[in-house]
Each structure stands twice: as structure tokens, then as C-alpha cells.
Motif scaffolding. Structure first.
Motif, PDB file in Angstrom:
ATOM      1  N   ARG A 175      -2.308   8.974  -3.718  1.00 26.23           N
ATOM      2  CA  ARG A 175      -0.948   9.328  -3.320  1.00 26.23           C
ATOM      3  C   ARG A 175      -0.257  10.132  -4.420  1.00 26.23           C
ATOM      4  N   LEU A 176      -0.475   9.696  -5.644  1.00 22.15           N
ATOM      5  CA  LEU A 176       0.143  10.407  -6.763  1.00 22.15           C
ATOM      6  C   LEU A 176      -0.344  11.846  -6.834  1.00 22.15           C
ATOM      7  N   ARG A 177      -1.646  12.039  -6.686  1.00 18.68           N
ATOM      8  CA  ARG A 177      -2.191  13.393  -6.747  1.00 18.68           C
ATOM      9  C   ARG A 177      -1.691  14.241  -5.572  1.00 18.68           C
ATOM     10  N   ALA A 178      -1.636  13.624  -4.399  1.00 22.48           N
ATOM     11  CA  ALA A 178      -1.153  14.357  -3.226  1.00 22.48           C
ATOM     12  C   ALA A 178       0.321  14.724  -3.380  1.00 22.48           C
ATOM     13  N   LEU A 179       1.118  13.770  -3.868  1.00 19.96           N
ATOM     14  CA  LEU A 179       2.539  14.042  -4.071  1.00 19.96           C
ATOM     15  C   LEU A 179       2.754  15.116  -5.135  1.00 19.96           C
ATOM     16  N   ARG A 216       6.033   2.704  -9.844  1.00 22.13           N
ATOM     17  CA  ARG A 216       7.120   3.521 -10.398  1.00 22.13           C
ATOM     18  C   ARG A 216       6.744   4.995 -10.387  1.00 22.13           C
ATOM     19  N   ASP A 217       5.470   5.291 -10.641  1.00 28.10           N
ATOM     20  CA  ASP A 217       5.043   6.691 -10.653  1.00 28.10           C
ATOM     21  C   ASP A 217       5.159   7.314  -9.265  1.00 28.10           C
ATOM     22  N   VAL A 218       4.776   6.554  -8.250  1.00 26.21           N
ATOM     23  CA  VAL A 218       4.883   7.047  -6.875  1.00 26.21           C
ATOM     24  C   VAL A 218       6.352   7.232  -6.514  1.00 26.21           C
TER      25      VAL A 218
END
Length: 578
Positions: A175-179, A216-218
Motif C-alpha cells: 500500500r505504501l509503495r502504491a500510494l 502511521r506511514d500509510v
């Protein structure tokens, strides 16, 4: 002998299939869906129904393309076979629509399209269940690269939909990479924001959901994406419809939220509330106390406070919310901001104070408290903050020009501070002082008298010859207003050089609006016999005569007064000598 497909169907449910077989089948299915999606763009019959089907096919393609090379079971193969059959049905219907052959009639064709759409919904739900159960896993890398500059709309749309699919069904890292990839795209081209908000089913809603992620990162990346979408007026409605306001406020309230996420959330709210219709939503979700708390805390960054003030400024445009802000202690918070060290905070505090105080329903105590705070800014504020405070004082008194308010202004020490700024302030501050005292003096004889008592006249006379044309003209206008008070006229003429300087500045060859105010002052001054004598003996009367010749009305009035006095003296002299 049974076909390979039949053999697969006879296998017991839940049995693990050979990985390459499943992957090969899935890739073949992707090869079938992609051209089907392309073909739907040119279909003329039932365009809205085909648009819905196309969106679902694109989402299916993204889900299938995002899957990693992990083994799956026979239930997945059954699903893939069902998707294949549905895709074949859709292709057949697309062919019928392409040549507009309505075998069985339009009603039947419409019904068949609805059936295909419902099947696609079921397939999507089942795929999400497989991902949730771990039967399908996502590839660790983002498979699709961002299209190059100038890419087709279809390529951009596929890219965004693929990223949204990964955001929906990926683990925290994916999700982080996609965001992150999505945020880069949103910053690169507004078209990506448009596709996300208007052409991807639940695209914006997916981001809004992640604002409350446990990671928190997301949260940060989701807040960044929402902030990016909010930059564009045409896409703000999509965020509000998706329910973004409440989670954005909760991000600001939550103790564990990173400062980066809070800043992004506040900026997004600031942009959303530029439309006053959204102000009510912020207030309804408890945003006012939260935003006031941010502005009163010293732990917040200047960026966070700046954005929070921006939201409150928008909210104050709604009368009912503004009154609620005052009830919640907004005045105390804004007074503290006005006294802050940073110029930006000072300016915002002053602006917000003025917004909440210039209200007919505000009490005199509130206005006087605001006035005291603004006067204090004149001691410690930056030049810009002082300029803003002077404008705010002027507008606050003009909004409620009561005797009590103006008396409070005089006793607050405002005039002493204003005089100091005239003597040693920057030009922009001097202009603001002159504008304020001139307007305030025009409201009250008491203020004019107090200005004379404070020593404004010598300073105004000095400013008549400074380099700044605007300062000279405003000083002349202020002086003309003050001279209407008898006590101030006496102060002015007591210093002999004052009158000579004023007359000298009436040189008609100099192009300046200053003369207009100075001649107006002379009209009042020449009510005094002694002043008329001094003017007649000054040697500058020719300035007045030339101005009168150019149809300056007040100059004619002064000349008339002087002439009348001379004729009267001549008459008396004749009587005395006879």
C-alpha cells in the motif's frame, strides 16, 4: 477422454493446483479482458451501461495483474473459469452492439447487460475474498510503470486503477509503495487527479478509508494524496462525498498522528473549506475546538498552525459558526497568536481577531479586549504585523464607532505608540498610522484633540516634506482634519515656522495633491485675524493667488478672506485719518 477443463472441474474443492497452470490461465484471461475493454469505448448503444461494465472489467484486470506468483487452489481456478465465461458473454454482447443487431430486441439486450454487470460484481467480491484469505497474494513490486509524458488517456487510467487496486487489497508495505507512486503521479499531472476522482470506482473513497489506517506511514501517504486531490476545485466535491472531512479532523485530534500527516490533513481541510458549504461539515464533526487547540499549542509547527488558521478563517465566514468559535474561546487563542514571535502567526492572529470582533453581536468587552491586544502588537510586532494591527484597529473602531469605544482607544495608549511609529517607523507603517489616525479623527473630536495633546502636529508638519509622496499627502490630510479643533489651531500657529512651511509648500508649479489639503487647512486657519496678517506679510501670498487663478476653490476662499480683511483695515484707516 475428458478435456483438461473438465478434469480441472472434477478436482476436489480446496485442492492445490499446479502453480504454472493457474498463472498461465490468469495471463490468458488478462489477454482476453484487455482488448474487450478497448472495444467498449467505441460502442454507441447503451453507453452508460457499458461504462459501468468497463469500470468493472478494468478493476478485474487490475486485481488479476496485481497477483503474485503464489500457489492457489481449485476454488480460484473455478472463479477464473467463471470470469472467462462472463468475459465471453460480454464480448458477444459488445459485438451485437457494435453492428447494432438487436436479436431478441433492445429490452433483452439491456437485460443481458445488467446480468453481465451483476456477474462482474460477484467476481470482484470473490477476488477480494481470495486476497483477504491469502489464497491470492500481491506481487511485491509495482508491476505497472507510470506511463511516459504524453501517454494516452487509457494508459493513464489503467495505471491509476492498478494502483488503487493495490491500495485496496495490498498489505501495508505494498500500500505504501502504491500510494507513493500515486502521489508522484498526482503531482505530475492534474489528469491523474481527475481520473482518480471521476473515473475510478471508489478511487477517492479508498484514500479516505486509509486516513484511519493503523500504520502511521500509510496515514501520511493517504493524507498527502487527499491533500493533492484537494488542490483542484473540480475534485473537492469527490472528497466531501467520500466523507473525507471527519477522518481528516480525527487525524488532527489523534495523539499518535505524525506532524506530517497533521499538516497534510489541515491543508486539505483549508482547501475544502474555501467553499463555505463545507464549513458546516467541519463544525458538525467537532472541528472548531480541535483547530483552536492547534492554534493555542506551542508544539505545533508553523505550517500546521498556518493551515489551521486558514480553516478557521473560512469558518468565521459563517455567522453561526463564528459565534460558536467565540463561545469556545477563540478570542483568547487569537490574542495569543497576535503576540507570537513569528510574523505569519501574528498576521493571522490579527486577521482572525478582526473577523470575530467586527460583529454587531459581539460585546463591548470583547471588542475592547481585542483592541488592547492589537495595540500591544504596535510595541513588539514585525513591520507587517504592525501595519496589519493598525488596519485592524481602524476597521474595528469604524465597525462600532461608539463614544465608549473611541474613548477606550484614547486611554489604551494607542496614540502614543502611533506617534512613535510616525517618528521612526518604516514608510508602509507610517502610511498605515496616518490612514488610521486620519479616519479615527474624522469619527470624533475627542480623538483629534487627544492627537494634539499627544504631540502629533509637529510630526505631521515634518512629514509634509519627506520623500514619500503618499506620506506627504496623508500627513497633509490628517493635519487638515486636526486643525478643525480650535485648540489644535492654536498649537499650530504658536510655532511660527509651521505657517511659513505650509505656505511655502503651496508652490503651484509642483504637481502634488498635498496642496489640496494644505489649502483646506488655510481656509480654517484664516478665520484668525493674526493668521491673515502673517499670511499677508509672508511673501508667499502669490502662491495662493496663482492657485486661485487655476480655479482652486479653497484658494479663492482664502484670497477672499484676506481681501475682505484688507478692505476693512483700509476703511478703518480712512476713518482714523479723517
Amino acid at each position: 477422454m475428458k478435456s483438461d477443463m473438465a478434469q480441472e472441474e472434477d478436482e476436489p474443492s480446496g485442492a492445490v493446483l499446479d502453480q504454472p497452470q493457474e498463472i498461465s490461465f490468469r495471463r490468458a484471461l488478462l489477454d482476453r479482458i484487455s482488448p474487450l475493454i478497448s472495444s467498449t469505448y467505441t460502442l454507441r448503444p447503451f453507453p452508460s451501461k457499458w461504462q459501468v461494465i468497463r469500470h468493472k472489467l478494468e478493476q478485474l484486470r487490475s486485481y488479476l495483474a496485481a497477483a503474485g506468483d503464489s500457489p492457489s487452489d481449485s476454488q480460484l481456478m473455478e472463479l477464473l473459469q467463471s470470469v472467462t465465461y462472463t468475459a465471453a458473454e460480454a464480448q458477444a454482447l459488445a459485438s451485437r452492439c457494435a453492428d447494432e443487431s438487436y436479436t431478441g430486441g433492445k429490452l433483452l439486450l439491456r437485460s443481458n447487460l445488467d446480468v453481465v454487470s451483476a456477474k462482474l460484481d460477484f467476481h470482484l467480491k470473490r477476488l477480494e475474498e481470495f486476497y483477504a484469505a491469502g489464497i491470492l497474494t500481491l506481487a511485491r513490486a509495482i508491476v505497472v510503470s507510470r506511463p511516459p509524458a504524453g501517454a494516452s488517456r487509457e494508459d493513464m487510467r489503467f495505471y491509476v486503477k492498478d494502483l488503487v487496486s493495490r491500495v485496496k487489497i495490498g498489505d501495508s508495505q505494498l500500500r505504501l509503495r502504491a500510494l507513493g507512486a500515486l502521489n508522484e503521479a498526482l503531482l505530475e499531472d492534474e489528469k491523474y487527479a481527475r481520473i482518480l476522482s471521476m473515473e475510478v470506482a471508489n478511487g477517492v473513497a479508498s484514500l479516505v478509508t486509509l486516513l484511519e489506517s493503523e500504520s502511521r506511514d500509510v496515514q501520511e501517504e493517504a493524507a498527502r494524496a487527499v491533500d493533492s486531490v484537494a488542490r483542484f476545485d473540480s475534485h473537492k466535491a469527490a472528497l466531501v462525498t467520500a466523507g473525507a472531512v471527519a477522518p481528516l479532523i480525527r487525524l488532527l485530534e489523534k495523539p499518535g498522528t505524525s506532524m506530517e500527516a497533521k499538516e497534510r490533513a489541515a491543508r486539505a481541510l483549508k482547501k475544502l473549506t474555501e467553499n463555505s458549504d463545507n464549513a458546516w461539515s467541519v463544525s458538525a464533526h467537532g472541528g472548531v475546538p480541535t483547530l483552536l487547540s492547534i492554534c493555542s499549542e506551542e508544539s505545533g509547527t508553523s505550517e500546521l498552525v498556518h493551515a489551521a488558521c486558514g480553516v478557521l478563517r473560512s469558518l468565521s465566514g459563517v455567522e453561526e459558526i463564528k459565534r460558536y468559535m467565540v463561545e469556545k474561546g477563540a478570542v483568547v487563542v487569537f490574542v495569543k497568536l497576535a503576540g507570537a514571535r513569528e510574523e505569519a502567526a501574528q498576521v493571522q492572529g490579527i486577521e482572525l481577531l478582526l473577523r470575530v470582533a467586527c460583529d454587531d453581536e459581539q460585546s463591548t468587552a470583547v471588542r475592547e479586549g481585542v483592541l488592547r491586544a492589537l495595540v500591544r502588537v504596535l510595541d513588539t510586532g514585525s513591520p507587517k504585523a504592525k501595519e496589519m494591527a493598525l488596519r485592524a484597529i481602524e476597521n474595528l473602531c469604524a465597525a462600532s464607532p461608539s463614544v465608549a469605544m473611541l474613548d477606550h482607544l484614547v486611554v489604551s495608549g494607542f496614540l502614543d505608540r502611533a506617534l512613535l511609529l510616525l517618528r521612526g517607523g518604516e514608510v508602509c507603517v507610517q502610511e498605515a498610522v496616518l490612514k488610521a489616525v486620519s479616519r479615527l479623527g474624522g469619527m470624533s473630536e475627542v480623538v483629534k484633540k487627544a492627537m494634539g495633546d499627544s504631540g502629533f502636529i509637529p510630526e505631521l508638519v515634518r512629514l509634509l516634506e519627506v520623500r514619500s509622496l503618499q506620506v506627504r499627502e496623508m500627513a497633509a490630510e490628517t493635519l487638515a482634519g486636526m486643525i478643525s479643533v480650535h485648540k489644535n489651531r492654536k498649537r499650530f500657529v504658536k510655532e511660527e515656522e509651521n505657517l511659513n512651511r505650509l505656505l511655502r509648500l503651496l508652490n503651484p508649479e509642483e504637481k502634488s495633491a498635498t496642496k489640496k489639503f494644505l489649502v483646506a487647512a488655510l481656509v480654517i486657519l484664516t478665520d484668525s485675524t493674526s493668521v491673515r496678517r502673517r499670511i499677508a506679510a509672508s511673501g508667499y501670498i502669490n502662491h495662493l493667488e496663482k492657485l486661485a487663478e487655476t480655479d482652486v476653490t479653497d484658494a479663492k476662499k482664502v484670497i477672499k478672506k484676506l481681501s475682505s480683511a484688507n478692505r476693512f483695515r483700509s476703511l478703518l484707516t480712512g476713518i482714523w485719518n479723517s
